[in-house]
Design a protein around this motif. Structure first.
Motif, PDB file in Angstrom:
ATOM      1  N   GLU A 287      58.653  -2.339   4.699  1.00 34.27           N
ATOM      2  CA  GLU A 287      59.487  -1.230   5.137  1.00 34.27           C
ATOM      3  C   GLU A 287      60.596  -1.109   4.136  1.00 34.27           C
ATOM      4  O   GLU A 287      61.552  -0.539   4.259  1.00 34.27           O
ATOM      5  N   TRP A 288      60.168  -1.302   2.799  1.00 39.50           N
ATOM      6  CA  TRP A 288      61.176  -0.997   1.600  1.00 39.50           C
ATOM      7  C   TRP A 288      61.441   0.487   1.290  1.00 39.50           C
ATOM      8  O   TRP A 288      60.363   1.142   1.485  1.00 39.50           O
TER       9      TRP A 288
ATOM     10  N   LEU B 174      54.904 -13.733   6.603  1.00 41.55           N
ATOM     11  CA  LEU B 174      54.744 -12.478   7.504  1.00 41.55           C
ATOM     12  C   LEU B 174      55.959 -11.827   7.262  1.00 41.55           C
ATOM     13  O   LEU B 174      56.205 -10.267   7.004  1.00 41.55           O
ATOM     14  N   PHE B 175      57.295 -12.418   7.083  1.00 47.01           N
ATOM     15  CA  PHE B 175      58.526 -11.764   6.859  1.00 47.01           C
ATOM     16  C   PHE B 175      58.677 -11.068   5.522  1.00 47.01           C
ATOM     17  O   PHE B 175      59.092  -9.927   5.669  1.00 47.01           O
ATOM     18  N   VAL B 176      57.969 -11.726   4.341  1.00 45.58           N
ATOM     19  CA  VAL B 176      57.959 -11.069   3.295  1.00 45.58           C
ATOM     20  C   VAL B 176      57.193  -9.701   3.159  1.00 45.58           C
ATOM     21  O   VAL B 176      57.561  -8.849   2.488  1.00 45.58           O
TER      22      VAL B 176
ATOM     23  N   TYR C  24      56.743  -7.977   5.790  1.00 49.12           N
ATOM     24  CA  TYR C  24      57.293  -6.798   6.471  1.00 49.12           C
ATOM     25  C   TYR C  24      58.310  -6.164   5.846  1.00 49.12           C
ATOM     26  O   TYR C  24      58.506  -5.122   5.914  1.00 49.12           O
ATOM     27  N   ILE C  25      59.176  -7.046   4.951  1.00 50.49           N
ATOM     28  CA  ILE C  25      60.152  -6.482   4.180  1.00 50.49           C
ATOM     29  C   ILE C  25      59.768  -5.509   3.103  1.00 50.49           C
ATOM     30  O   ILE C  25      60.062  -4.443   2.742  1.00 50.49           O
TER      31      ILE C  25
ATOM     32  N   VAL D 209      55.312 -17.637   8.937  1.00 49.72           N
ATOM     33  CA  VAL D 209      56.346 -16.776   9.412  1.00 49.72           C
ATOM     34  C   VAL D 209      56.988 -16.123   8.247  1.00 49.72           C
ATOM     35  O   VAL D 209      57.395 -15.136   8.059  1.00 49.72           O
ATOM     36  N   LEU D 210      57.367 -17.130   7.287  1.00 53.46           N
ATOM     37  CA  LEU D 210      57.947 -16.786   6.089  1.00 53.46           C
ATOM     38  C   LEU D 210      57.027 -15.717   5.250  1.00 53.46           C
ATOM     39  O   LEU D 210      57.475 -14.750   4.806  1.00 53.46           O
TER      40      LEU D 210
END
Length: 244
Positions: free
Chosen positions: A35-36, A27-29, A31-32, A24-25
């Motif tokens: 989306e930057w 995938l979160f990185v 995604y960020i 999850v961590l």
């Protein structure tokens, strides 16, 4: 004595949870990162400029119409046409051949050829500086250069002897050097002619003309062996002293 581990200190039952958290961590990185957003930098130098939309004006295309002038009427035809018969006889001119036969003798009359000698034009008056043979003052001998220098010296002696040098002081002219220029010709006969003078006073000019006209007759100068007139310029210097 051995230390016993606590049963809760075992990590093996929680490996699945740690794996899910790590996934999850990650995938979160990701995604960020996707989306930057980046913001364009504003340039302050162009902030004061205003951009206006250029107006394009449609100019209609006009056509120049020229006035057509009517053509002039053709000239009138002659009322009556006369037909003339061509009965004029033309005489043919027979041109005889000018070629001669090889066996034919040609008579040649005696031809007299006269040599024409063109006379070289010699100027009437030649300046003293470029004359080939200068006039000879009576008593001067030697080379051309010696005769030239002797002529100048004799003329100067003649002027110094006969010119009234006290005339300049009598006329009341200011002190200093005064010059009188005399121009005259020694003609093709060796005589003095066309005497003219220019100076600060008319009486000085008249005195200079009188003295130059007293020069004796000379042997005329020659240009290409022909006697010619010679132009001569004589400067006369007078020194006027203050009476006081």
């Amino acid at each position: 004595m051995l230390v016993k581990k606590h049963h809760k200190a075992r990590l093996s039952p929680h490996t699945k949870i740690f794996f899910q958290l790590g996934l999850v961590l990650a995938l979160f990185v990701i995604y960020i990162a996707l989306e930057w957003k980046t913001v364009d930098r504003t340039v302050d130098e162009l902030a004061n400029y205003s951009f206006q939309e250029e107006l394009v004006e449609d100019i209609p295309i006009t056509e120049r119409i020229l006035e057509s002038k009517p053509l002039p009427p053709p000239p009138p035809a002659p009322e009556k046409i006369e037909i003339v018969d061509d009965d004029l006889e033309i005489e043919e001119t027979i041109i005889e051949s000018t070629e001669t036969d090889q066996n034919q003798m040609i008579e040649v009359s005696e031809v007299v050829i006269t040599e024409v000698v063109e006379e070289e034009e010699v100027p009437e008056d030649v300046p003293f500086a470029i004359i080939e043979e200068t006039p000879v003052f009576p008593g001067c001998t030697g080379t051309k250069q010696q005769k030239k220098e002797c002529l100048q010296e004799k003329i100067q002696q003649h002027v110094n002897k006969n010119y009234n040098t006290g005339l300049a002081s009598e006329l009341g002219l200011p002190s200093g050097k005064k010059k009188v220029y005399v121009i005259f010709n020694i003609n093709s006969k060796g005589e003095i002619a066309n005497v003219a003078a220019r100076g600060p006073h008319a009486r000085l000019e008249k005195e200079a003309i009188r003295v130059v006209e007293m020069l004796p007759k000379m042997t005329p100068g020659k240009q290409r062996g022909v006697p010619v007139g010679v132009k001569y310029t004589l400067p006369i210097t007078l020194i006027v002293q203050d009476g006081m």
